[in-house]
Scaffold this active site. Structure first.
Site, mmCIF file in Angstrom:
data_model
loop_
_atom_site.group_PDB
_atom_site.id
_atom_site.type_symbol
_atom_site.label_atom_id
_atom_site.label_comp_id
_atom_site.label_asym_id
_atom_site.label_seq_id
_atom_site.Cartn_x
_atom_site.Cartn_y
_atom_site.Cartn_z
ATOM 1 N N SER A 189 -22.027 -42.527 30.518
ATOM 2 C CA SER A 189 -22.641 -43.828 30.762
ATOM 3 C C SER A 189 -23.096 -44.515 29.481
ATOM 4 O O SER A 189 -23.002 -45.739 29.366
ATOM 5 C CB SER A 189 -23.831 -43.678 31.714
ATOM 6 O OG SER A 189 -23.433 -43.097 32.933
ATOM 7 N N HIS A 244 -28.468 -45.361 28.613
ATOM 8 C CA HIS A 244 -27.878 -46.667 28.881
ATOM 9 C C HIS A 244 -28.331 -47.679 27.835
ATOM 10 O O HIS A 244 -27.521 -48.440 27.285
ATOM 11 C CB HIS A 244 -28.283 -47.152 30.272
ATOM 12 C CG HIS A 244 -27.680 -46.353 31.373
ATOM 13 N ND1 HIS A 244 -27.910 -46.625 32.710
ATOM 14 C CD2 HIS A 244 -26.840 -45.275 31.356
ATOM 15 C CE1 HIS A 244 -27.249 -45.767 33.461
ATOM 16 N NE2 HIS A 244 -26.599 -44.939 32.663
#
Length: 276
Positions: A200, A250
């Protein structure tokens, strides 16, 4: 049938400049071979192995090489070299590596080896076991296959958008720096013993790259800013609202990807010749 004789008085004498047929001479690249064919551009004798067919006559390897060196590389609006084939080679390779690692982890799990615990990233062991900074970006949850599926689907979407435009090496550069940026944020911001895995961070870096193109890319090549911001906002919100998702990774990947793409765009802008 009589054979033509070649000699000093033969009517087809070598021309100082220009190509075509002439008296037999040693090939410029292979002196042990004789030839009556000369390069159309420089006049060098060229044997059969050296002759490169041109629109008119033949060229020698030296002239072909100099012509190719003088040709400008065709680039996309984002500065990438146009790929002759498979413009998503790096994207598919990254997907293949992630899937292969996941399959290997399943096989190891069958013999009670939990590879996730020595490939995932936890701040407390990051400096003693630095390989985790990279390997954590290729490891996914063993209890939730959707983690891998969603990440690979997103990678495919953004790889299709970016790799062909950036070129393979520049796309891989953005992905790699984004992965490292996500890992750095995990080390700095996550609880010391929290284990983090997944691609991610690198994928959020691709979000950031698209955001950078939207903000600073060529005006005729910018995606819709509103849709990009909505997409990024939704994914960032998931990291804060859904338990078990690393918003730190993230955030780090997003910042790293945006910054890297910004630098690449600036370099490309400076390198472009001014319009006449």
């Amino acid at each position: 049938m009589d054979q033509p004789s070649y000699g000093a008085n033969h009517p087809q004498q070598p021309e100082p400049n220009g190509g075509g047929f002439s008296a037999l001479q040693p090939c410029a690249q292979h002196p042990e071979r004789v030839t009556g064919v000369r390069c159309q551009r420089c006049g060098r004798p060229a044997c059969g192995d050296c002759q490169v067919q041109a629109a008119v006559g033949v060229h020698c390897p030296v002239c072909v090489k100099s012509t190719q060196a003088g040709q400008r590389t065709v680039r996309t609006p984002l500065g990438g070299k146009l790929a002759n084939s498979n413009p998503m080679l790096v994207t598919w390779s990254l997907i293949g590596v992630n899937v292969a690692v996941y399959a290997l982890m399943w096989l190891l799990q069958l013999v009670n080896v939990q590879a996730i615990y020595w490939l995932g990233l936890a701040p407390v062991v990051a400096f003693d076991e630095p390989w985790r900074i990279v390997t954590s970006g290729f490891v996914h949850s063993m209890t939730n296959p959707a983690h891998l599926a969603l990440n690979m689907y997103t990678l495919w979407i953004f790889g299709r958008m970016l790799e062909g435009e950036l070129g393979r090496m520049r796309f891989l550069l953005v992905y790699g720096i984004s992965l490292l940026g996500g890992s750095a944020a995990v080390i700095l911001l996550s609880p010391p013993t929290t284990l983090t895995v997944g691609a991610s961070g690198a994928i959020f870096g691709l979000f950031g790259a698209v955001l950078a193109v939207t903000l600073w890319g060529p005006k005729h090549h910018r995606p819709n800013l509103t849709s990009i911001l909505v997409l990024i906002g939704i994914n960032v919100a998931f990291g804060f609202l859904v338990p078990g998702i690393s918003w730190q990774g993230h955030l780090g990947g997003l910042v790293a990807g945006t910054a890297t793409m910004g630098v690449l765009l600036a370099r490309h802008k400076r390198a472009r010749p001014p319009r006449q």
